[in-house]
Design a protein around this motif. Structure first.
Motif, PDB file in Angstrom:
ATOM      1  N   THR A  49      -0.193  -7.974  -2.093  1.00  0.00           N
ATOM      2  CA  THR A  49       1.163  -7.393  -1.406  1.00  0.00           C
ATOM      3  C   THR A  49       2.237  -7.790  -2.596  1.00  0.00           C
ATOM      4  OG1 THR A  49       0.428  -8.736   0.609  1.00  0.00           O
ATOM      5  CG2 THR A  49       2.605  -7.896   0.633  1.00  0.00           C
ATOM      6  N   GLU A  50       2.361  -8.476  -3.447  1.00  0.00           N
ATOM      7  CA  GLU A  50       3.209  -8.489  -4.540  1.00  0.00           C
ATOM      8  C   GLU A  50       3.202  -7.074  -5.178  1.00  0.00           C
ATOM      9  OE1 GLU A  50       2.525 -12.173  -6.611  1.00  0.00           O
ATOM     10  OE2 GLU A  50       2.722 -13.371  -5.102  1.00  0.00           O
ATOM     11  N   TYR A  51       1.865  -7.003  -5.531  1.00  0.00           N
ATOM     12  CA  TYR A  51       1.362  -5.831  -6.496  1.00  0.00           C
ATOM     13  C   TYR A  51       2.153  -4.417  -5.685  1.00  0.00           C
ATOM     14  CZ  TYR A  51      -2.452  -8.236  -8.762  1.00  0.00           C
ATOM     15  OH  TYR A  51      -3.223  -8.925  -9.309  1.00  0.00           O
ATOM     16  N   ILE A  52       1.873  -4.221  -4.346  1.00  0.00           N
ATOM     17  CA  ILE A  52       2.274  -3.284  -3.573  1.00  0.00           C
ATOM     18  C   ILE A  52       3.947  -3.048  -3.774  1.00  0.00           C
ATOM     19  CG2 ILE A  52       2.732  -2.310  -1.275  1.00  0.00           C
ATOM     20  CD1 ILE A  52      -0.112  -3.503  -0.635  1.00  0.00           C
ATOM     21  N   LYS A  53       4.549  -4.428  -3.702  1.00  0.00           N
ATOM     22  CA  LYS A  53       6.154  -4.447  -3.461  1.00  0.00           C
ATOM     23  C   LYS A  53       6.488  -4.098  -5.065  1.00  0.00           C
ATOM     24  CE  LYS A  53      10.484  -5.425  -2.659  1.00  0.00           C
ATOM     25  NZ  LYS A  53      11.011  -6.970  -2.420  1.00  0.00           N
ATOM     26  N   ALA A  54       5.699  -4.653  -5.955  1.00  0.00           N
ATOM     27  CA  ALA A  54       6.411  -4.140  -7.441  1.00  0.00           C
ATOM     28  C   ALA A  54       6.250  -2.538  -7.591  1.00  0.00           C
ATOM     29  CB  ALA A  54       5.605  -5.183  -8.375  1.00  0.00           C
ATOM     30  N   LEU A  73       7.049  -9.531   3.128  1.00  0.00           N
ATOM     31  CA  LEU A  73       6.864  -8.796   1.999  1.00  0.00           C
ATOM     32  C   LEU A  73       6.629  -7.575   2.082  1.00  0.00           C
ATOM     33  CD1 LEU A  73       7.615  -9.503  -1.091  1.00  0.00           C
ATOM     34  CD2 LEU A  73       5.249  -9.880  -1.676  1.00  0.00           C
ATOM     35  N   LEU A  74       5.530  -7.275   3.046  1.00  0.00           N
ATOM     36  CA  LEU A  74       5.070  -5.785   3.265  1.00  0.00           C
ATOM     37  C   LEU A  74       6.162  -4.949   3.835  1.00  0.00           C
ATOM     38  CD1 LEU A  74       2.626  -3.883   3.212  1.00  0.00           C
ATOM     39  CD2 LEU A  74       2.038  -4.842   5.485  1.00  0.00           C
ATOM     40  N   GLU A  75       7.033  -5.556   4.571  1.00  0.00           N
ATOM     41  CA  GLU A  75       8.125  -4.913   5.438  1.00  0.00           C
ATOM     42  C   GLU A  75       9.154  -4.489   4.279  1.00  0.00           C
ATOM     43  OE1 GLU A  75       9.058  -6.007   9.867  1.00  0.00           O
ATOM     44  OE2 GLU A  75       9.151  -7.671   8.557  1.00  0.00           O
ATOM     45  N   GLU A  76       9.316  -5.293   3.339  1.00  0.00           N
ATOM     46  CA  GLU A  76      10.296  -5.069   2.176  1.00  0.00           C
ATOM     47  C   GLU A  76       9.683  -3.916   1.495  1.00  0.00           C
ATOM     48  OE1 GLU A  76      11.044  -8.511  -0.143  1.00  0.00           O
ATOM     49  OE2 GLU A  76      11.793  -9.707   1.558  1.00  0.00           O
ATOM     50  N   ALA A 131       9.652   1.702  -0.585  1.00  0.00           N
ATOM     51  CA  ALA A 131       8.962   2.910  -0.727  1.00  0.00           C
ATOM     52  C   ALA A 131       9.850   4.140  -0.193  1.00  0.00           C
ATOM     53  CB  ALA A 131       7.580   2.771  -0.097  1.00  0.00           C
ATOM     54  N   GLU A 132      10.495   3.683   0.924  1.00  0.00           N
ATOM     55  CA  GLU A 132      11.513   4.731   1.591  1.00  0.00           C
ATOM     56  C   GLU A 132      12.390   4.861   0.669  1.00  0.00           C
ATOM     57  OE1 GLU A 132      13.488   5.853   5.709  1.00  0.00           O
ATOM     58  OE2 GLU A 132      12.724   3.753   5.336  1.00  0.00           O
ATOM     59  N   ALA A 133      13.036   4.060   0.119  1.00  0.00           N
ATOM     60  CA  ALA A 133      14.296   3.981  -0.875  1.00  0.00           C
ATOM     61  C   ALA A 133      14.013   4.997  -2.055  1.00  0.00           C
ATOM     62  CB  ALA A 133      14.848   2.760  -1.156  1.00  0.00           C
ATOM     63  N   ASN A 134      12.738   4.902  -2.513  1.00  0.00           N
ATOM     64  CA  ASN A 134      12.432   5.401  -3.696  1.00  0.00           C
ATOM     65  C   ASN A 134      11.703   6.579  -3.485  1.00  0.00           C
ATOM     66  OD1 ASN A 134      13.544   3.430  -5.701  1.00  0.00           O
ATOM     67  ND2 ASN A 134      11.870   2.153  -5.230  1.00  0.00           N
ATOM     68  N   ASP A 135      11.346   7.155  -2.431  1.00  0.00           N
ATOM     69  CA  ASP A 135      10.724   8.546  -2.123  1.00  0.00           C
ATOM     70  C   ASP A 135       9.389   8.458  -2.425  1.00  0.00           C
ATOM     71  OD1 ASP A 135      10.875  10.818  -0.768  1.00  0.00           O
ATOM     72  OD2 ASP A 135      11.431  11.698  -2.760  1.00  0.00           O
TER      73      ASP A 135
END
Length: 469
Positions: free
Chosen positions: A132-137, A160-163, A168-172
């Protein structure tokens, strides 16, 4: 194919097929995707591959994915096992692949990937403690993500996944998990039949004792993948790294419940009400552990789970919950090895007001998933059978020619499915990857996918919390 690379980069033939998800339903319709569907435009990066699913995505090749895959990982057996699997695909006699891998190994593998960003999609399948940390980064860095399940193994990961979805949405970019079971033909037929009111009626509300929809699966620690005995990493047996059974395979089962009972409907956390949950261990002898890991002894990090010389792993669990008022039950069991001729099995039932649609995969079915339809009403059987015949021979057969309805006894039928549709678990990875490539080209996921992923991982992590109390 091997490519010499300097500065700690190692070359080995490899590719990883990846794709991802992150909701873009709020984006303007006219906004164009960075992907067009052109040949080789998807550049894959594989981060810390430790699970064999990372390789299965690469069992086939894809026109849209560049043959060179960039792999970033810590040194060790995990990355080498991954490369060996890909090399096996590249050198097989039947339809070999031709992936090229550029591999960086070092403790700073994550930072190195984020700094270099040679690709536009990150694929991740491995140790779940850091996933999940990888995904967030990656989401924060504007990288599309194609992630193996589970994307969260506890409530902290879920937050963390919700974040990550917000980033992802903010960065398209698209963040998406690999739900292979949506491509299993028996599950597809069960879903399609449940959507025909003349056959299924309406999904019952169910009760805690007799849920409206049940999904149960039995998995095996030792098995064969791509024709070879599966070697599992020793950390696979540490629930702090792999996660408990309650939050692993159950991800697929909860996903199918949502996908079948509420097709293409947006679901929210508030739609979930946990009813009950329990968990228990699978016991492994040292001999069994050695057989599947090729390690001589239980490592230090597993000593906490060793009792009287045997490893106790919380791989099993079940929970009952309500989803939009409908009772649902999920159960997962792990045995060490399947009986001769058997394999992982699945049982499912959807209870409608007119019939139950059931999937069984036991000894009576020769361990092959089989669809049954059982009428539940005492009256109107002639009309029901006519509607069922029409549904199979016309509606379903228009999508899957060759389906055949066979009456077994009064009020009970099975559906014969041509072998061409029974492609198997490993082939589903290519199917879901192709789907993800379509999403990348469209520049968005269906509007229900992201909220439903969030709801899914909320369900599994809440079930674990309840089971631990």
């Amino acid at each position: 194919m091997t490519r010499p690379i300097s500065n700690g980069l190692l070359a080995v033939a490899v590719l990883l097929s990846a794709c991802s998800g992150g909701s873009k339903q709020d984006q303007p319709e006219e906004k164009q995707s960075m992907f067009t569907g052109a040949k080789n435009e998807v550049k894959l990066m594989t981060l810390d591959p430790g699970h064999f699913h990372a390789a299965l995505v690469q069992k086939t090749m894809y026109d849209q994915i560049d043959p060179t895959v960039y792999i970033y990982a810590p040194e060790g057996e995990d990355v080498q096992d991954h490369l060996n699997r890909i090399e096996g695909f590249n050198t097989r006699a039947d339809n070999p692949t031709s992936w090229v891998s550029e591999v960086y190994t070092g403790d700073d593998y994550l930072e190195k990937m984020l700094a270099e960003k040679p690709g536009n999609v990150m694929m991740v399948s491995g140790n779940n403690a850091k996933k999940t940390e990888y995904i967030k980064a990656a989401a924060a860095a504007g990288i599309n993500i194609f992630a193996d399940k589970p994307m969260a193994i506890n409530t902290a990961d879920f937050a963390l996944l919700e974040e990550s979805f917000k980033a992802a949405e903010a960065n398209d970019v698209l963040l998406y998990d690999i739900m292979t079971e949506r491509y299993e033909i028996t599950t597809i037929i069960q879903r399609e039949l449940s959507m025909i009111p003349e056959v299924f009626g309406q999904l019952k509300d169910g009760t805690a004792e007799e849920p409206s929809i049940t999904k149960e699966s039995v998995h095996h620690i030792f098995k064969y993948v791509a024709g070879n005995p599966l070697k599992r990493p020793d950390w696979f047996f540490d629930t702090e790294q792999q996660g408990e059974g309650m939050v692993d395979v159950t991800t697929h089962l909860v996903d199918m419940i949502q996908w079948e009972a509420f097709p293409e409907q947006v679901l929210q956390k508030s739609d979930v009400e946990m009813v009950s949950a329990s968990r228990w261990t699978t016991e492994l002898s040292l001999d069994q552990f050695q057989k599947v890991t090729q390690k001589d002894a239980f490592p230090d990090f597993l000593q906490k789970d060793v009792v009287d010389g045997k490893l106790q792993v919380y791989t099993n669990g079940e929970f009952t919950y309500k989803l939009k008022g409908k009772y649902a039950k999920v159960s997962v069991i792990w045995d060490f090895q399947a009986p001769e001729g058997a394999g992982d099995t699945h049982y499912s039932i959807m209870r409608g007001s007119l019939c139950d649609v059931i999937i069984k995969q036991g000894e009576a079915e020769n361990y092959k998933p089989t669809v049954y339809v059982r009428a539940t009403a005492d009256e109107g059987q002639e009309s029901f059978e006519g509607n069922l015949q029409q549904a199979v021979s016309e509606e379903l057969a228009s999508q899957y020619p060759g389906l055949e309805l066979v009456k077994l006894e009064d009020k009970l039928w099975t559906i014969n499915i041509p072998e061409e549709y029974k492609v198997g678990h490993e082939a589903h990875f290519a199917q879901v990857t192709e789907k993800y490539l379509d999403f990348l080209t469209q520049g968005q996921l269906p509007e229900w996918e992201v909220p439903n992923m969030i709801t899914k991982y909320y369900t599994t992590t809440q079930a674990l919390e309840m089971a631990k109390k």
